[in-house]
Scaffold this motif. Structure first.
Motif, short mmCIF file in Angstrom:
data_model
loop_
_atom_site.label_atom_id
_atom_site.label_comp_id
_atom_site.label_asym_id
_atom_site.label_seq_id
_atom_site.Cartn_x
_atom_site.Cartn_y
_atom_site.Cartn_z
N ALA A 14 0.83 -1.21 0.00
CA ALA A 14 0.00 0.00 0.00
C ALA A 14 0.86 1.26 0.00
O ALA A 14 0.57 2.23 -0.70
CB ALA A 14 -0.93 -0.02 1.22
N ALA A 15 1.95 1.23 0.78
CA ALA A 15 2.85 2.39 0.81
C ALA A 15 3.50 2.60 -0.55
O ALA A 15 3.71 3.74 -0.98
CB ALA A 15 3.91 2.20 1.90
N GLY A 16 3.83 1.50 -1.24
CA GLY A 16 4.40 1.62 -2.58
C GLY A 16 3.45 2.29 -3.55
O GLY A 16 3.86 3.09 -4.40
N VAL A 17 2.15 1.96 -3.44
CA VAL A 17 1.16 2.60 -4.30
C VAL A 17 1.12 4.10 -4.03
O VAL A 17 1.09 4.93 -4.96
CB VAL A 17 -0.23 1.97 -4.08
N PHE A 18 1.14 4.50 -2.76
CA PHE A 18 1.11 5.92 -2.42
C PHE A 18 2.39 6.63 -2.87
O PHE A 18 2.34 7.79 -3.31
CB PHE A 18 0.93 6.10 -0.91
N LEU A 19 3.53 5.94 -2.79
CA LEU A 19 4.77 6.55 -3.27
C LEU A 19 4.72 6.81 -4.76
O LEU A 19 5.24 7.83 -5.25
CB LEU A 19 5.97 5.64 -2.94
N LEU A 20 4.10 5.90 -5.51
CA LEU A 20 3.99 6.09 -6.95
C LEU A 20 2.96 7.14 -7.32
O LEU A 20 3.10 7.82 -8.34
CB LEU A 20 3.64 4.76 -7.62
N VAL A 21 1.92 7.29 -6.50
CA VAL A 21 0.88 8.27 -6.80
C VAL A 21 1.30 9.67 -6.36
O VAL A 21 1.18 10.64 -7.12
CB VAL A 21 -0.44 7.85 -6.12
N GLU A 73 16.96 10.93 1.39
CA GLU A 73 17.22 10.37 2.72
C GLU A 73 15.87 9.98 3.31
O GLU A 73 15.01 10.83 3.53
CB GLU A 73 17.93 11.37 3.61
N ALA A 74 15.69 8.68 3.55
CA ALA A 74 14.44 8.18 4.09
C ALA A 74 14.68 6.81 4.70
O ALA A 74 15.53 6.05 4.21
CB ALA A 74 13.36 8.09 3.01
N GLY A 75 13.96 6.50 5.76
CA GLY A 75 14.11 5.21 6.40
C GLY A 75 15.49 4.98 6.97
O GLY A 75 15.94 3.84 7.08
N GLY A 76 16.21 6.06 7.32
CA GLY A 76 17.55 5.93 7.88
C GLY A 76 18.63 5.66 6.85
O GLY A 76 19.75 5.30 7.21
N VAL A 77 18.32 5.83 5.55
CA VAL A 77 19.28 5.54 4.48
C VAL A 77 19.38 6.76 3.57
O VAL A 77 18.37 7.40 3.25
CB VAL A 77 18.85 4.30 3.67
N VAL A 78 20.61 7.07 3.16
CA VAL A 78 20.85 8.14 2.19
C VAL A 78 21.42 7.51 0.93
O VAL A 78 22.42 6.78 0.99
CB VAL A 78 21.83 9.20 2.73
N GLY A 79 20.80 7.75 -0.23
CA GLY A 79 21.30 7.16 -1.46
C GLY A 79 20.49 7.62 -2.65
O GLY A 79 19.54 8.41 -2.54
N ILE A 80 20.88 7.10 -3.82
CA ILE A 80 20.21 7.42 -5.08
C ILE A 80 19.19 6.33 -5.38
O ILE A 80 19.51 5.14 -5.34
CB ILE A 80 21.23 7.53 -6.22
N ASN A 89 6.82 0.87 3.43
CA ASN A 89 6.10 1.41 4.58
C ASN A 89 7.03 2.18 5.50
O ASN A 89 6.66 3.21 6.06
CB ASN A 89 5.42 0.27 5.34
N GLN A 90 8.26 1.67 5.67
CA GLN A 90 9.23 2.37 6.51
C GLN A 90 9.61 3.72 5.91
O GLN A 90 9.78 4.71 6.62
CB GLN A 90 10.49 1.51 6.68
N MET A 91 9.73 3.77 4.58
CA MET A 91 10.07 5.03 3.93
C MET A 91 8.91 6.02 3.99
O MET A 91 9.10 7.20 4.25
CB MET A 91 10.45 4.78 2.47
N PHE A 92 7.70 5.51 3.76
CA PHE A 92 6.54 6.40 3.70
C PHE A 92 6.18 6.94 5.09
O PHE A 92 5.62 8.04 5.19
CB PHE A 92 5.35 5.64 3.10
N SER A 93 6.46 6.17 6.14
CA SER A 93 6.13 6.62 7.49
C SER A 93 7.20 7.52 8.09
O SER A 93 7.01 8.07 9.17
CB SER A 93 5.91 5.41 8.40
N ASP A 94 8.35 7.68 7.41
CA ASP A 94 9.44 8.50 7.91
C ASP A 94 9.49 9.80 7.09
O ASP A 94 8.85 9.93 6.04
CB ASP A 94 10.76 7.74 7.79
N ASN A 95 10.28 10.77 7.61
CA ASN A 95 10.50 11.99 6.84
C ASN A 95 11.32 11.67 5.60
O ASN A 95 12.35 10.99 5.68
CB ASN A 95 11.22 13.03 7.69
#
Length: 277
Positions: free
Chosen positions: A111-118, A129-136, A160-166
């Motif tokens: 579900a979070a992947g769908v929201f990320l794409l929309v 930088e999201a979910g504690g990771v910085v990268g391309i 879900n971890q990425m979408f729930s974080d800054n």
């Protein structure tokens, strides 16, 4: 013995032959159906590409489209073979409930992947930088987002971890601000050093002329003032530009005869005063 052979022939004609014909027909329908689905998939991909959609979104929609039609094809073939599809559909529904309860985390990632794409907070190729990771970002998948870090390590983070974080997108704007702090000691002519840095920075590789570089006094400490060297560069050239700016600052400091004070020397106590007579 002849009666047994006759019975076997009759059984083959009444049971085995129809079953064989059904299997052959099912295989034929499977290959025909898969060919048609592949054709529809190509048409869908071409239509989405003409709309200049993101490649990740095109693959995502294509996979969902192919999987749905394939499942419908399987149910249809089973129905033609005489299998009760209503019970099969009920079995799929029951399995879906069980799998959904057991894989709630995966469904949350889906579900979070769908929201990320929309919502599109970032795209493939951008540095975030999201979910504690910085990268391309390399790929936004069904359940995870794949990133490559600066030290060439690939990390898959749950959607879900990425979408729930800054989510910090470093590549969204055409330029990015960089601030380098330079500690000084009291007694240094700050204005001369500022002017020397302002003359040197525009020639540094990666530093943009607009907005112009700035050199300001950021704060005052016990040892002396701290200069803030602010420049703007392209997000994709941030690391290289940071190294070039550091080299340029070191060159300017050496040119004016100044070296950055060492913390050990600043913290050392003053020498004792000699007693008179």
């Amino acid at each position: 013995m002849d009666e047994v052979i006759v019975q076997l022939k009759a059984l083959a004609l009444t049971e085995a032959l129809p079953l064989l014909l059904k299997v052959i027909g099912a295989l034929f329908l499977w290959f025909i159906g898969r060919t048609i689905i592949a054709g529809f998939r190509k048409v869908l991909d071409l239509g989405l590409q003409r709309r200049q959609l993101d490649p990740t979104l095109i693959r995502y929609v294509g996979s969902l489209f192919t999987g749905t039609l394939t499942l419908m094809l399987i149910v249809g073939i089973l129905g033609l073979m005489g299998v009760e599809t209503t019970s099969f559909a009920a079995l799929i529904a029951a399995a879906g409930i069980a799998i959904g309860a057991a894989w709630s985390g995966l469904l949350a990632n889906f579900a979070a992947g769908v929201f990320l794409l929309v919502l599109r907070p970032f795209r493939v190729g951008e540095e975030i930088e999201a979910g504690g990771v910085v990268g391309i970002v390399q790929e936004i998948g069904l359940f995870v987002t794949t990133l490559d870090t600066s030290d060439n390590v690939r990390i898959a983070v749950g959607n879900n971890q990425m979408f729930s974080d800054n989510i910090i997108n470093y590549s969204h704007h055409p330029h990015r601000k960089m601030t380098v702090k330079v500690p000084l000691m009291y007694g240094v002519d700050v204005r001369v050093l500022q002017q020397a840095l302002l003359e040197r920075l525009p020639a540094v590789k990666g530093v943009q002329s607009t907005p112009e570089p700035q050199v300001e006094i950021a704060e005052f400490t016990v040892q002396g003032p701290i200069l803030a060297v602010c420049i703007f560069c392209k997000p994709t050239e941030f690391n290289d530009t940071q190294a070039n700016v550091g080299d340029a600052i070191a060159e300017v400091l050496l040119a004016v005869g100044y070296t950055v004070p060492m913390p050990a020397l600043l913290a050392a106590p003053p020498p004792p005063l000699a007693k008179a007579g």
